[in-house]
Design a protein around this motif. Structure first.
Motif, PDB file in Angstrom:
ATOM      1  N   LEU A  50     -20.582  19.294  36.089  1.00  0.00           N
ATOM      2  CA  LEU A  50     -19.939  18.820  37.295  1.00  0.00           C
ATOM      3  C   LEU A  50     -20.333  17.603  37.960  1.00  0.00           C
ATOM      4  CD1 LEU A  50     -17.902  19.456  39.383  1.00  0.00           C
ATOM      5  CD2 LEU A  50     -19.842  20.610  40.975  1.00  0.00           C
ATOM      6  N   ALA A  51     -21.445  17.425  37.698  1.00  0.00           N
ATOM      7  CA  ALA A  51     -22.131  15.859  38.113  1.00  0.00           C
ATOM      8  C   ALA A  51     -21.315  15.014  37.120  1.00  0.00           C
ATOM      9  CB  ALA A  51     -23.676  15.611  38.066  1.00  0.00           C
ATOM     10  N   ASP A  52     -21.473  15.249  35.839  1.00  0.00           N
ATOM     11  CA  ASP A  52     -20.662  14.384  34.794  1.00  0.00           C
ATOM     12  C   ASP A  52     -19.187  14.236  34.992  1.00  0.00           C
ATOM     13  OD1 ASP A  52     -20.545  12.739  32.590  1.00  0.00           O
ATOM     14  OD2 ASP A  52     -21.579  13.962  31.286  1.00  0.00           O
ATOM     15  N   MET A  53     -18.583  15.313  35.328  1.00  0.00           N
ATOM     16  CA  MET A  53     -17.265  14.968  35.583  1.00  0.00           C
ATOM     17  C   MET A  53     -16.794  14.459  36.829  1.00  0.00           C
ATOM     18  SD  MET A  53     -16.324  19.194  35.233  1.00  0.00           S
ATOM     19  CE  MET A  53     -14.936  19.308  36.030  1.00  0.00           C
ATOM     20  N   ALA A  54     -17.612  14.492  37.807  1.00  0.00           N
ATOM     21  CA  ALA A  54     -17.559  13.859  38.940  1.00  0.00           C
ATOM     22  C   ALA A  54     -17.754  12.152  38.708  1.00  0.00           C
ATOM     23  CB  ALA A  54     -18.313  14.065  40.043  1.00  0.00           C
ATOM     24  N   ARG A  55     -18.730  11.804  38.026  1.00  0.00           N
ATOM     25  CA  ARG A  55     -19.047  10.618  37.577  1.00  0.00           C
ATOM     26  C   ARG A  55     -17.915   9.926  36.903  1.00  0.00           C
ATOM     27  NH1 ARG A  55     -21.564   8.504  32.651  1.00  0.00           N
ATOM     28  NH2 ARG A  55     -20.614  10.204  31.694  1.00  0.00           N
ATOM     29  N   THR A  56     -17.543  10.755  36.132  1.00  0.00           N
ATOM     30  CA  THR A  56     -16.299  10.155  35.246  1.00  0.00           C
ATOM     31  C   THR A  56     -14.928   9.798  36.143  1.00  0.00           C
ATOM     32  OG1 THR A  56     -17.072  11.415  33.249  1.00  0.00           O
ATOM     33  CG2 THR A  56     -14.533  10.650  33.010  1.00  0.00           C
ATOM     34  N   VAL A  57     -14.468  10.865  36.997  1.00  0.00           N
ATOM     35  CA  VAL A  57     -13.300  10.524  37.970  1.00  0.00           C
ATOM     36  C   VAL A  57     -13.900   9.298  38.869  1.00  0.00           C
ATOM     37  CG1 VAL A  57     -12.079  11.623  39.441  1.00  0.00           C
ATOM     38  CG2 VAL A  57     -12.692  12.786  37.702  1.00  0.00           C
ATOM     39  N   ASP A  58     -14.902   9.297  39.416  1.00  0.00           N
ATOM     40  CA  ASP A  58     -15.402   8.246  39.960  1.00  0.00           C
ATOM     41  C   ASP A  58     -15.374   6.939  39.324  1.00  0.00           C
ATOM     42  OD1 ASP A  58     -16.980   6.892  42.019  1.00  0.00           O
ATOM     43  OD2 ASP A  58     -18.356   6.459  40.458  1.00  0.00           O
ATOM     44  N   HIS A  59     -15.621   6.968  37.939  1.00  0.00           N
ATOM     45  CA  HIS A  59     -15.154   5.664  37.148  1.00  0.00           C
ATOM     46  C   HIS A  59     -13.715   5.299  36.843  1.00  0.00           C
ATOM     47  CE1 HIS A  59     -18.960   3.591  35.874  1.00  0.00           C
ATOM     48  NE2 HIS A  59     -19.378   4.853  36.271  1.00  0.00           N
ATOM     49  N   ILE A  60     -12.831   6.411  36.777  1.00  0.00           N
ATOM     50  CA  ILE A  60     -11.554   6.136  36.643  1.00  0.00           C
ATOM     51  C   ILE A  60     -10.891   5.763  37.758  1.00  0.00           C
ATOM     52  CG2 ILE A  60      -9.205   7.533  36.030  1.00  0.00           C
ATOM     53  CD1 ILE A  60     -11.097   9.646  34.329  1.00  0.00           C
ATOM     54  N   SER A  61     -11.215   6.192  38.830  1.00  0.00           N
ATOM     55  CA  SER A  61     -10.882   5.891  40.377  1.00  0.00           C
ATOM     56  C   SER A  61     -11.353   4.474  40.628  1.00  0.00           C
ATOM     57  CB  SER A  61     -10.935   6.947  41.235  1.00  0.00           C
ATOM     58  OG  SER A  61     -12.323   6.987  41.545  1.00  0.00           O
ATOM     59  N   ALA A  62     -12.239   4.059  40.153  1.00  0.00           N
ATOM     60  CA  ALA A  62     -13.226   2.636  40.553  1.00  0.00           C
ATOM     61  C   ALA A  62     -13.530   2.913  41.904  1.00  0.00           C
ATOM     62  CB  ALA A  62     -11.978   1.583  40.708  1.00  0.00           C
ATOM     63  N   GLY A  63     -14.339   4.327  42.019  1.00  0.00           N
ATOM     64  CA  GLY A  63     -15.268   4.565  43.055  1.00  0.00           C
ATOM     65  C   GLY A  63     -14.494   4.984  44.409  1.00  0.00           C
ATOM     66  N   ARG A  64     -13.380   6.045  44.098  1.00  0.00           N
ATOM     67  CA  ARG A  64     -12.707   6.659  45.206  1.00  0.00           C
ATOM     68  C   ARG A  64     -13.056   8.021  45.192  1.00  0.00           C
ATOM     69  NH1 ARG A  64      -7.765   6.160  44.321  1.00  0.00           N
ATOM     70  NH2 ARG A  64      -7.675   5.147  42.087  1.00  0.00           N
ATOM     71  N   LEU A  65     -13.822   8.598  44.704  1.00  0.00           N
ATOM     72  CA  LEU A  65     -14.139  10.194  44.441  1.00  0.00           C
ATOM     73  C   LEU A  65     -14.815  10.488  45.447  1.00  0.00           C
ATOM     74  CD1 LEU A  65     -13.634  12.736  42.891  1.00  0.00           C
ATOM     75  CD2 LEU A  65     -15.879  12.426  42.068  1.00  0.00           C
ATOM     76  N   VAL A  66     -14.526  11.521  46.257  1.00  0.00           N
ATOM     77  CA  VAL A  66     -15.464  12.296  47.324  1.00  0.00           C
ATOM     78  C   VAL A  66     -15.626  13.741  46.533  1.00  0.00           C
ATOM     79  CG1 VAL A  66     -15.493  13.387  49.499  1.00  0.00           C
ATOM     80  CG2 VAL A  66     -14.439  11.392  49.121  1.00  0.00           C
ATOM     81  N   LEU A  67     -17.031  14.093  46.345  1.00  0.00           N
ATOM     82  CA  LEU A  67     -17.211  15.574  45.816  1.00  0.00           C
ATOM     83  C   LEU A  67     -17.249  16.248  46.706  1.00  0.00           C
ATOM     84  CD1 LEU A  67     -18.144  17.101  43.534  1.00  0.00           C
ATOM     85  CD2 LEU A  67     -20.390  16.441  43.877  1.00  0.00           C
ATOM     86  N   GLY A  68     -16.402  17.072  47.080  1.00  0.00           N
ATOM     87  CA  GLY A  68     -16.470  18.268  47.834  1.00  0.00           C
ATOM     88  C   GLY A  68     -16.795  19.393  47.423  1.00  0.00           C
TER      89      GLY A  68
END
Length: 269
Positions: free
Chosen positions: A88-106
């Motif tokens: 999950l941490a890796d998935m969140a990191r990847t989506v964080d990069h795709i979004s250019a830093g716009r992910l919130v991990l709820g």
């Protein structure tokens, strides 16, 4: 906390709709100026036709990350039970990069038994699921520190729930945002409990953004200033993120406009 700006979230329930409608609604919500777009992490509808259309959370978030430019995105909330914490941490990191830093991990401990039984997860008990969440959060943080490349920034963690002994202690220890559906005197009480946990954890209570689910279109009506539920003003109590949920098969994102106007007027003071 008084200086923290008001933000408005919109949760698109990923059920009962074709994905084309979800995609269109994401674009419309970002155009309107919503601050955060949420989906949820379930495998079956939570209301209406129990076997109706439904889409998976994290593949959808990756698509939203690519589609959008400004709005923050996240799950309200990810179920800790469904994925290995390091994955999950890796998935969140990847989506964080795709979004250019716009992910919130709820994230939360999980509760919807059908998801567990049909997908082969151990349902356990409410207590054991919270214990699993407590063990997972440090693993997520440790994995973020080890990944190459690392997340673009410290990914904000939102923890949902209101359990006073375990959940709020985890909020004090790990979260940047606490999400609750509590309102009125119940919210005031839980905020005092959270304040106490923060003191014991050496954490500033003001560093945690208080997020409140304010229902769907049926609860809007005339929007007070500030919005009040059960006679107590949520803003004056410290809430700063207000999220409205809407469902398919089509999504009337215009219901969020009164909240956006209220946000803008309040933040301009």
């Amino acid at each position: 906390m008084k200086n923290r700006p008001v933000r408005v979230g919109l949760q698109l329930h990923p059920q009962g709709a074709d994905y084309a409608h979800i995609r269109e609604s994401v674009a419309a919500a970002e155009e309107l100026g919503v601050d955060v777009l949420f989906n949820w992490d379930h495998f079956f509808p939570l209301y209406g036709d129990a076997d109706g259309k439904h889409f998976e959370c994290w593949t959808m978030l990756a698509a939203w990350a690519e589609q959008t430019q400004r709005v923050q995105i996240g799950a309200l909330v990810t179920c800790n039970s469904y994925r290995n914490p390091d994955l999950l941490a890796d998935m969140a990191r990847t989506v964080d990069h795709i979004s250019a830093g716009r992910l919130v991990l709820g994230i939360g401990s999980g509760w919807f038994e059908r998801d567990y039984t049909e997908y082969g997860f151990d349902f356990g008990t409410a207590g054991s699921r919270l214990d699993d969440l407590a063990a997972a959060l440090p693993r997520i943080e440790k994995r973020w520190a080890a990944l190459n490349p690392p997340p673009t920034r410290q990914i904000p963690v939102l923890i949902g729930g209101g359990g006073e002994k375990k959940t709020l202690r985890l909020v004090a220890r790990h979260a940047d945002i606490w999400h609750t559906f509590a309102q009125g005197e119940e919210l005031a009480h839980k905020m005092e409990v959270l304040r106490g946990h923060c003191g014991r954890e050496g954490r500033e209570f003001a560093d945690i953004e208080v997020s409140v689910g304010v229902g769907g279109p049926g609860r809007l009506g005339r929007l007070p200033d500030p919005p009040e539920v059960e006679g107590l003003p949520l803003y004056d109590m410290g809430a700063r993120l207000f999220t409205v949920g809407i469902g398919g098969p089509t999504y009337d994102v215009s219901v969020i406009e009164p909240w956006l106007a209220w946000r803008d007027a309040l933040n301009a003071r």
